[in-house]
Write an enzyme that holds these catalytic residues in place. Sequence first.
Site, PDB file in Angstrom:
ATOM      1  N   THR A 189       0.860  -1.169   0.000  1.00 20.28           N
ATOM      2  CA  THR A 189       0.000   0.000   0.000  1.00 20.28           C
ATOM      3  C   THR A 189       0.903   1.227   0.000  1.00 20.28           C
ATOM      4  O   THR A 189       1.886   1.273   0.735  1.00 20.28           O
ATOM      5  CB  THR A 189      -0.964  -0.015   1.205  1.00 20.28           C
ATOM      6  OG1 THR A 189      -1.597   1.239   1.288  1.00 20.28           O
ATOM      7  CG2 THR A 189      -0.276  -0.318   2.514  1.00 20.28           C
ATOM      8  N   TRP A 447     -14.350  21.119  11.590  1.00 17.81           N
ATOM      9  CA  TRP A 447     -13.928  20.362  10.413  1.00 17.81           C
ATOM     10  C   TRP A 447     -14.933  20.495   9.278  1.00 17.81           C
ATOM     11  O   TRP A 447     -16.143  20.429   9.492  1.00 17.81           O
ATOM     12  CB  TRP A 447     -13.786  18.867  10.752  1.00 17.81           C
ATOM     13  CG  TRP A 447     -12.604  18.568  11.609  1.00 17.81           C
ATOM     14  CD1 TRP A 447     -11.730  19.478  12.143  1.00 17.81           C
ATOM     15  CD2 TRP A 447     -12.154  17.278  12.036  1.00 17.81           C
ATOM     16  NE1 TRP A 447     -10.769  18.832  12.875  1.00 17.81           N
ATOM     17  CE2 TRP A 447     -11.007  17.479  12.828  1.00 17.81           C
ATOM     18  CE3 TRP A 447     -12.598  15.980  11.831  1.00 17.81           C
ATOM     19  CZ2 TRP A 447     -10.300  16.421  13.411  1.00 17.81           C
ATOM     20  CZ3 TRP A 447     -11.901  14.933  12.403  1.00 17.81           C
ATOM     21  CH2 TRP A 447     -10.764  15.150  13.186  1.00 17.81           C
TER      22      TRP A 447
HETATM   23  P1  AMP Z   1      -6.525   1.498  -0.723  1.00 16.52           P
HETATM   24  O1  AMP Z   1      -5.859   0.859   0.411  1.00 16.52           O
HETATM   25  O2  AMP Z   1      -5.598   2.013  -1.756  1.00 16.52           O
HETATM   26  O3  AMP Z   1      -7.559   0.596  -1.302  1.00 16.52           O
HETATM   27  O4  AMP Z   1      -7.268   2.794  -0.198  1.00 16.52           O
HETATM   28  C1  AMP Z   1      -8.143   2.725   0.878  1.00 16.52           C
HETATM   29  C2  AMP Z   1      -8.730   4.079   1.121  1.00 16.52           C
HETATM   30  O5  AMP Z   1      -9.551   4.476   0.022  1.00 16.52           O
HETATM   31  C3  AMP Z   1      -9.656   4.131   2.297  1.00 16.52           C
HETATM   32  O6  AMP Z   1      -8.963   4.224   3.522  1.00 16.52           O
HETATM   33  C4  AMP Z   1     -10.483   5.371   1.981  1.00 16.52           C
HETATM   34  O7  AMP Z   1      -9.796   6.547   2.312  1.00 16.52           O
HETATM   35  C5  AMP Z   1     -10.603   5.301   0.491  1.00 16.52           C
HETATM   36  N1  AMP Z   1     -11.888   4.703   0.132  1.00 16.52           N
HETATM   37  C6  AMP Z   1     -12.149   3.448  -0.245  1.00 16.52           C
HETATM   38  N2  AMP Z   1     -13.458   3.286  -0.530  1.00 16.52           N
HETATM   39  C7  AMP Z   1     -14.050   4.480  -0.304  1.00 16.52           C
HETATM   40  C8  AMP Z   1     -15.392   4.980  -0.398  1.00 16.52           C
HETATM   41  N3  AMP Z   1     -16.410   4.226  -0.804  1.00 16.52           N
HETATM   42  N4  AMP Z   1     -15.597   6.268  -0.051  1.00 16.52           N
HETATM   43  C9  AMP Z   1     -14.592   7.061   0.357  1.00 16.52           C
HETATM   44  N5  AMP Z   1     -13.323   6.658   0.450  1.00 16.52           N
HETATM   45  C10 AMP Z   1     -13.045   5.392   0.125  1.00 16.52           C
END
Ligand code: AMP
Length: 545
Positions: A189, A447
């Site tokens: 990640t 916020w």
């Molecule tokens: P990743 O590990 O790259 O898949 O990213 C995860 C992050 O994507 C989460 O911690 C959120 O900040 C964002 N994320 C994933 N799904 C959503 C969603 N439906 N709405 C808003 N943010 C999201």
Amino acid sequence: MNGLMMDMPLLISDLIRHADRHHGDTEIVSKRVEGDFHRYTYRDAHTRSRRLAKALAKLGVKMNDRVATLAWNGYRHFEIYYAVAGSGAVIHTINPRLFPEQVIYIANHAEDKVLFVDLTFVPLVEKVAASLKSVKHIVVMTDRAHMPTVTPASPMANALCYEDLIEAEDDKFEWPTFDEKTASCLCYTSGTTGNPKGVLYSHRSTMLHAYAAALPDALNLSAADAILPVVPMFHVNAWGLPYSCALMGAKLVFPGQHLDGKSLHDMFEQEKVTMSAGVPTVWLGLLNYMKEAKLKFSTLKSTVIGGSACPPAMIRTFQEEYGVKVLHAWGMTEMSPLGTVATFKGKHTGADKETKYAVQYKQGRVIFGVDMKIVDAEGKTLPNDGKAFGDLLVKGPWITNSYFKGEGGDPLRDGWFPTGDVATIDPDGYMQITDRSKDVIKSGGEWISSIDLENIAVAHPDIVEAAVIGVRHPKWDERPIVVAIKKPGAKVTKEDLLKFYEGKIAKWWMPDDVVFVDQLPHTATGKLSKLTLRGEMKDYKLPNT
Ligand code: AMP
């Protein structure tokens, strides 16, 4: 006293064995890098995965060894998923959108032994190969006829051909049995600070996630479905779909690199796809194409949208104009990735349209296995009243407890994993993300949610995409501004867009400015990169300050 039940570990190889035995003639269709369509069945996939497992053993791959891929969604990638994990080794999916230096860093950190690469990424591998310290074999995922021609000096000169490896083996191979806690897959990640961190899934976590993801109030998968995962297999295992689909015996349609609106729509129609999954940006491309070309879907019933907040306008368009139900979902790499899905409860039966939309705009409620809570800066649990917002913490058997090789130290807080997201949870358990904690806009001690402001901007008919960031303000600490892309030829002005916000938000949430741009920066996983945007806007000054 123990129960008197068979003691069988939860192993990934059982998924493909099950799909072969009970859904053997169900199809897996792939649009290949080579340009044509490839079709075969779960039975064929199982046979070839076993042949590949034998080939891996001959290449010296042992239990726990890491085997990397740089590949699109396709049947060969699917076979590697099962051959590697099924053998007790670890499949390390590398995101090809990373910079070459990042690819080198993570491949070396993971100590990858073998690297499988799609033809598209051969130039990338040529660039990085000399720096990959542990890689002993590079395998190009194609047949002999399509092997790249390279100079004898090229690091690809000794590359192996995928189809040659399969050809050389028979399928007389039994999947080994081992502890279900054994590592199965590794996905890095990309944090915004520090080095990328490896999330190491186990057979047990992957299997439990596969069951949970398939449930009716999660992704609602069935053997009667044809599923096209747009979400890449190189990032969080395409949200677990290569596993959940085998578990259900659903038809799989892999789009390869063909992710533009026309290619996707053609595939949806040709393969009678009923269900799909992807990030909002991909759907934006598809919806624009369909609007221009005046097309409809004839079989698509639902799509999962997550990875970033799904704008309300997109949910309405899918449902009202195309009759496709949106499953708004949230999760992260550290969560395998599924945490919540916005599905209804019994109490919503018969509810009016807007009440139902209000549920779907949120990121949803947890699927069993995941627990979550929100806390304030001191770690005190905040109420689930739909108003208080705080840091979102999660726990569950498919959630990371530490990163590969201990990178970044112990991430847990009292046994909970801090997601880095800021959210509200309402009394019915529906969670809504208001921001990444580092993107939240702090104005006058309060916020402001950048996601809420972005959702309004993209609901404007002339706006394609928008990012809202906080900018330093001498009095209020930070104030929000909108950075937006107009539709081609649109005449919308700053004043028009600000007027569009009126009545939709509290006055003090009103953005101080609008900046129109031609492009917005994205991360390797397709999310808006606000870090980069803040860098690009570093010389920007708020009006009247
Ligand atoms: P990743 O590990 O790259 O898949 O990213 C995860 C992050 O994507 C989460 O911690 C959120 O900040 C964002 N994320 C994933 N799904 C959503 C969603 N439906 N709405 C808003 N943010 C999201």
